[in-house]
Design a protein around this motif. Sequence first.
Motif, PDB file in Angstrom:
ATOM      1  N   GLY A 127       0.793  -1.224   0.000  1.00  0.00           N
ATOM      2  CA  GLY A 127       0.000   0.000   0.000  1.00  0.00           C
ATOM      3  C   GLY A 127       0.826   1.274   0.000  1.00  0.00           C
ATOM      4  N   LEU A 128       2.103   1.172   0.429  1.00  0.00           N
ATOM      5  CA  LEU A 128       2.952   2.369   0.517  1.00  0.00           C
ATOM      6  C   LEU A 128       4.398   2.003   0.217  1.00  0.00           C
ATOM      7  CD1 LEU A 128       3.499   5.367   1.448  1.00  0.00           C
ATOM      8  CD2 LEU A 128       3.738   4.475   3.771  1.00  0.00           C
ATOM      9  N   VAL A 129       5.012   2.785  -0.661  1.00  0.00           N
ATOM     10  CA  VAL A 129       6.443   2.641  -0.963  1.00  0.00           C
ATOM     11  C   VAL A 129       7.144   3.862  -0.390  1.00  0.00           C
ATOM     12  CG1 VAL A 129       8.150   2.687  -2.817  1.00  0.00           C
ATOM     13  CG2 VAL A 129       6.096   1.281  -3.057  1.00  0.00           C
ATOM     14  N   VAL A 130       8.142   3.641   0.481  1.00  0.00           N
ATOM     15  CA  VAL A 130       8.932   4.746   1.031  1.00  0.00           C
ATOM     16  C   VAL A 130      10.351   4.606   0.488  1.00  0.00           C
ATOM     17  CG1 VAL A 130       9.761   5.899   3.125  1.00  0.00           C
ATOM     18  CG2 VAL A 130       7.530   4.755   3.142  1.00  0.00           C
ATOM     19  N   VAL A 131      10.821   5.633  -0.193  1.00  0.00           N
ATOM     20  CA  VAL A 131      12.182   5.605  -0.751  1.00  0.00           C
ATOM     21  C   VAL A 131      13.035   6.557   0.068  1.00  0.00           C
ATOM     22  CG1 VAL A 131      13.595   5.986  -2.809  1.00  0.00           C
ATOM     23  CG2 VAL A 131      11.258   5.131  -3.053  1.00  0.00           C
ATOM     24  N   ASP A 132      14.065   6.022   0.726  1.00  0.00           N
ATOM     25  CA  ASP A 132      14.936   6.873   1.544  1.00  0.00           C
ATOM     26  C   ASP A 132      16.139   7.307   0.729  1.00  0.00           C
ATOM     27  OD1 ASP A 132      15.682   8.190   3.871  1.00  0.00           O
ATOM     28  OD2 ASP A 132      17.026   6.588   4.454  1.00  0.00           O
ATOM     29  N   GLU A 133      16.493   8.576   0.855  1.00  0.00           N
ATOM     30  CA  GLU A 133      17.624   9.140   0.114  1.00  0.00           C
ATOM     31  C   GLU A 133      17.462   8.893  -1.381  1.00  0.00           C
ATOM     32  OE1 GLU A 133      19.805  11.318   1.227  1.00  0.00           O
ATOM     33  OE2 GLU A 133      18.662  11.154   3.055  1.00  0.00           O
ATOM     34  N   GLN A 134      16.463   9.563  -1.961  1.00  0.00           N
ATOM     35  CA  GLN A 134      16.089   9.388  -3.366  1.00  0.00           C
ATOM     36  C   GLN A 134      17.258   9.620  -4.314  1.00  0.00           C
ATOM     37  OE1 GLN A 134      13.406   8.517  -5.205  1.00  0.00           O
ATOM     38  NE2 GLN A 134      14.309   9.130  -7.123  1.00  0.00           N
ATOM     39  N   HIS A 135      18.241  10.491  -3.941  1.00  0.00           N
ATOM     40  CA  HIS A 135      19.328  10.775  -4.882  1.00  0.00           C
ATOM     41  C   HIS A 135      20.176   9.539  -5.161  1.00  0.00           C
ATOM     42  CE1 HIS A 135      21.346  11.226  -1.019  1.00  0.00           C
ATOM     43  NE2 HIS A 135      22.500  11.149  -1.627  1.00  0.00           N
ATOM     44  N   ARG A 136      20.026   8.474  -4.351  1.00  0.00           N
ATOM     45  CA  ARG A 136      20.772   7.240  -4.617  1.00  0.00           C
ATOM     46  C   ARG A 136      20.013   6.324  -5.579  1.00  0.00           C
ATOM     47  NH1 ARG A 136      24.678   5.671  -0.601  1.00  0.00           N
ATOM     48  NH2 ARG A 136      25.258   7.508   0.531  1.00  0.00           N
ATOM     49  N   PHE A 137      18.754   6.632  -5.858  1.00  0.00           N
ATOM     50  CA  PHE A 137      17.937   5.741  -6.689  1.00  0.00           C
ATOM     51  C   PHE A 137      17.437   6.486  -7.919  1.00  0.00           C
ATOM     52  CE2 PHE A 137      17.389   4.116  -2.353  1.00  0.00           C
ATOM     53  CZ  PHE A 137      17.783   2.806  -2.535  1.00  0.00           C
ATOM     54  N   GLY A 138      17.373   5.797  -9.054  1.00  0.00           N
ATOM     55  CA  GLY A 138      16.816   6.389 -10.267  1.00  0.00           C
ATOM     56  C   GLY A 138      15.302   6.306 -10.253  1.00  0.00           C
ATOM     57  N   VAL A 139      14.687   7.050 -11.168  1.00  0.00           N
ATOM     58  CA  VAL A 139      13.228   7.060 -11.298  1.00  0.00           C
ATOM     59  C   VAL A 139      12.714   5.651 -11.564  1.00  0.00           C
ATOM     60  CG1 VAL A 139      11.328   7.973 -12.676  1.00  0.00           C
ATOM     61  CG2 VAL A 139      13.287   9.421 -12.160  1.00  0.00           C
ATOM     62  N   GLU A 140      13.441   4.906 -12.417  1.00  0.00           N
ATOM     63  CA  GLU A 140      12.993   3.566 -12.806  1.00  0.00           C
ATOM     64  C   GLU A 140      12.894   2.640 -11.591  1.00  0.00           C
ATOM     65  OE1 GLU A 140      15.332   5.251 -14.325  1.00  0.00           O
ATOM     66  OE2 GLU A 140      14.789   5.386 -16.443  1.00  0.00           O
ATOM     67  N   GLN A 141      13.841   2.800 -10.638  1.00  0.00           N
ATOM     68  CA  GLN A 141      13.815   1.931  -9.459  1.00  0.00           C
ATOM     69  C   GLN A 141      12.596   2.228  -8.590  1.00  0.00           C
ATOM     70  OE1 GLN A 141      17.819   3.215  -8.590  1.00  0.00           O
ATOM     71  NE2 GLN A 141      18.507   1.111  -8.525  1.00  0.00           N
ATOM     72  N   ARG A 142      12.283   3.524  -8.472  1.00  0.00           N
ATOM     73  CA  ARG A 142      11.093   3.892  -7.706  1.00  0.00           C
ATOM     74  C   ARG A 142       9.850   3.263  -8.349  1.00  0.00           C
ATOM     75  NH1 ARG A 142       8.746   9.683  -8.306  1.00  0.00           N
ATOM     76  NH2 ARG A 142      10.918  10.238  -8.482  1.00  0.00           N
ATOM     77  N   GLU A 143       9.776   3.348  -9.680  1.00  0.00           N
ATOM     78  CA  GLU A 143       8.593   2.841 -10.379  1.00  0.00           C
ATOM     79  C   GLU A 143       8.513   1.311 -10.335  1.00  0.00           C
ATOM     80  OE1 GLU A 143       6.182   4.619 -11.028  1.00  0.00           O
ATOM     81  OE2 GLU A 143       7.238   6.509 -10.766  1.00  0.00           O
ATOM     82  N   SER A 144       9.672   0.643 -10.415  1.00  0.00           N
ATOM     83  CA  SER A 144       9.611  -0.832 -10.423  1.00  0.00           C
ATOM     84  C   SER A 144       9.183  -1.361  -9.055  1.00  0.00           C
ATOM     85  CB  SER A 144      10.939  -1.446 -10.866  1.00  0.00           C
ATOM     86  OG  SER A 144      11.960  -1.089  -9.991  1.00  0.00           O
TER      87      SER A 144
END
Length: 720
Positions: A392-409
Motif C-alpha cells: 500500500g505504501l512505498v517509502v524511498v529513503d535518500e532518493q538521490h541514490r535511486f533512479g526514477v525507474e527503481q522507484r517505479e519498479s
Amino acid sequence: MAALTLESRLDGAVGGKTATALEKAFGMRTVGDLLAHYPRRYARRGELTPISSLPVGEPVTIVAEVRRASERRMQNRKGSLLEVIISDGQGELSLTFFNQSWRLKDLQPGRRGVFAGKVGEYRGSKQLTHPDYELFDDEETARLTAEATANLPITIYPATSAIASWQLKKIIDLVLDGLGPVDDPLPDELRRREGLLDARTAIERIHRPDFEDQIDPARSTLRMHEAFVLQAALLQQRQFVRALSAIRREPGALLTDFDQSLPFARTPDQVSVGDQIARDLQGDWPMNRLVQGEVGSGKTLVALRAMLQVAQSGGQSALIAPTEVLAGQHLRSIARMLGRTLAPELMPTLLTGQMPAAERRKAALRTASGQARIVVGTHALLSESTTFADLGLVVVDEQHRFGVEQRESLRAKGAAPHALVLTATPIPRTVAMTVFGDLDVSTIRTMPEGRAGIQTFVAPLAEKPAWFSRVWDRIAEEVGNGHQAFVVCAAIDAEASVKDDTADEPVAIVEGEAPRTRWGVAQVVDLVSRHPAFADLRVSPLHGKMPSDEKDAIMQAFARGDVDVLIATTVVEVGVDVPNASTMVILEADRFGVSQLHQLRGRVGRGGVPGLCLLVTEAPAGTPARERVEAVAGTLDGFALAEIDLELRGEGDVLGDAQSGARSSLRLLRVVTDADLIAAARIAAEQVLDDDPTLTRHPGLAAALERRLGMEERAALAKN
C-alpha cells in the motif's frame, strides 16, 4: 528511399557497423539520439588550439598546421617510422605512424587540418600515436574557397578514442542529408512568443552553422525543447498517477496508540507534513510526495506514521534504503519506536541481498504472505522473487541514490500504492523542478528540541600543518570525556587507489585539491595504531567492501558504546544515529561535496551532547576546493548550503549518477543558469496538458515524450 525521421534506427541510416560503434561509445540507437549529440564547441578554420595546454592521457581534437615530416627505418624491429611535426604557431606536437609511408603524400608542410588522438609523452615531448586527421582542401582550392569558408565554424564533438570528432561530423552530415521534416515539440504560440526557430532549422544550424551568429538561436531553441519536454514528461507522469485509483487508507487505532506512546511532542512541521500525508493516503489517487528535511528533523517518524495508517487496513509498506547499514539501522529504529506492543503486531522485517539464504527465504515468505506489514530493505526489494500480499505504501529513503525507474519498479509490485520519498539533502528549487517535478514537495524545517547543536571548524593544513597532530589529540580528549568519534575518509585504501563504492558520487578534481587521496581507512587505522593517545582506545574500521553482517555488527557495537572511534568511508553518511557520538573528523574534506559534508556533520550533536566537526583540508585558501569546505563551516542551514553546492559544483554532481536516467540527463539545459527558462517551460507544459491531456493536437510533443521516456520506464508505468 524514405526520408529519415528522429525515430529511425541508426543501423538503417548509417549501416550496421557504424551503428554498433555509436551504440557502444555513446549508447545511441536512433537518429534522434545521434542528432542530440550536440557539438561541445566550435573552432574557426584560422583558430589554432594551444598545444602547450593539451592534457596527457586525454583524447583531444586540435586544429593545426604541418611543419615537417620525415621517415626512418626502425632499429629494433622491422619497418619504418613516420614522424610528422604539427604546430599551432607557438608549441609543437609530434605525430607518429608505424609502417604508413603513404601518408607522406598527404601530410605536406603547410597543410592544415583537424587532428585527434590520445595525448602521450615520449622523452619529455607530447605526441599523438596513429592519430585520426582530416586535412582542409589543398592550397589552390583553399585559396578559391578561402572567403567562403573562413567564417564557417568547425564543429568539435564530444568524442572517444574509438570515434573521433570529425567522424561524428561525417556521420551527422550523412544523416542530416537524409532527414525529412521534423515535428515541432513546442506549440506554435510559444515558439512565436519566444522568437525560436522551427525544430528542423534548429537541428540543422547547431550541427552545420553557416555563420557563428546562427549557433546561439539554435541552442536557445533546443534548450527550450529540452526544458519543455522534460517538464511535460514529469507533469504527464503526475497525470498518470492521478488517473489511477488508490485504495483509501483511513487512520485508526494503530496510529492513535502510537501517537499516545510517543515520549515527546511532534514539532509543528512534523504535524503539518503528517497531516498532509494523512490526507493524501485517503485521496482518490496514489500519493506521490517528496519530504525533504535536515538530518535529524524527524522524517522517519513522519514515514512511520504513514505506514501505521496503511497497516490499519491490512496494507503493507516497503522502505527501500541505499545501503545495508542504513536498512538495518532503519529496521532497529522502527522496531524501537513501535515498542513492545505494536512491533509484534506489525512484524517489521529486514530483506537484503547479503542475508543468509535461509533468513532471506523466511523474510520473503513473511512479505509475500502479508504477515510483515512493514518491510525494510535494499535493492533486494526490487528483485522479481520479492512479492507482497497488499503493498500500500512505498517509502524511498535518500532518493538521490535511486533512479526514477527503481522507484517505479518497486511501485509496480502493488496495485497503485502510495509513494513517499525522503531526502535529508535539501533540494534547490530548480533541481526539485527538474528531477522531482512529478512529486508534491513538503519540507520539515523545525528541529526537535533538546539538541545540543554542532560547532564546525576548518583545520587548514596548508597554512597550519601542526594542526594535524592536534586533531588526533582532540579526538582522544573527547573519548576521555566519555564520548565517541567518527573519522571519515574519502577512500578505503589510498595506496591501492580503491574507489570507495559507498561514496555518494564521484568527486571531480577541482582547483586546490590534491591529485590523489592520501588518507584512506587503511592508512588512518595504521596511523592511530601507533599514536600514543590512542593506545587504550577501541578503534574499528567500517567500509562498503566489508561483508554485510560484519558492517552491521560494527555499527551495533558503536551504537552500544563498545567502540570509541569509528574510522569509515561515507557508508556512515545517512541514517546512523548514535546520540553519544560528539566528534566528526572529515579528512581531505575538500574531496567531498558541500551537501555530503553537511550530511556527515549531521551524525553528531544528535543527543544532549554538543557536536564538534573538524574539516581537515590541505587545499590552499582562495581555491574552489577550500571554498566548499569553508561554506560548510560557515552555516548549519542545509537549504542555504544546497544552493551554494549547486553554484559551486553545477548540477552534474548534484543530480548524481542515479538521476541521470531517461528524464534528467541534461544536454544543453543547465539547472543553475536556466532556472527561469525551466519555470517558464513548466507553465507552458502545464497549459498544453490541461488543454490537451492526450496530446492528440500536439503530435510533435507526443513523439518527443516517446523518445525521451525509455521503454523500461514506460513498462513500469504500464504495470502500475
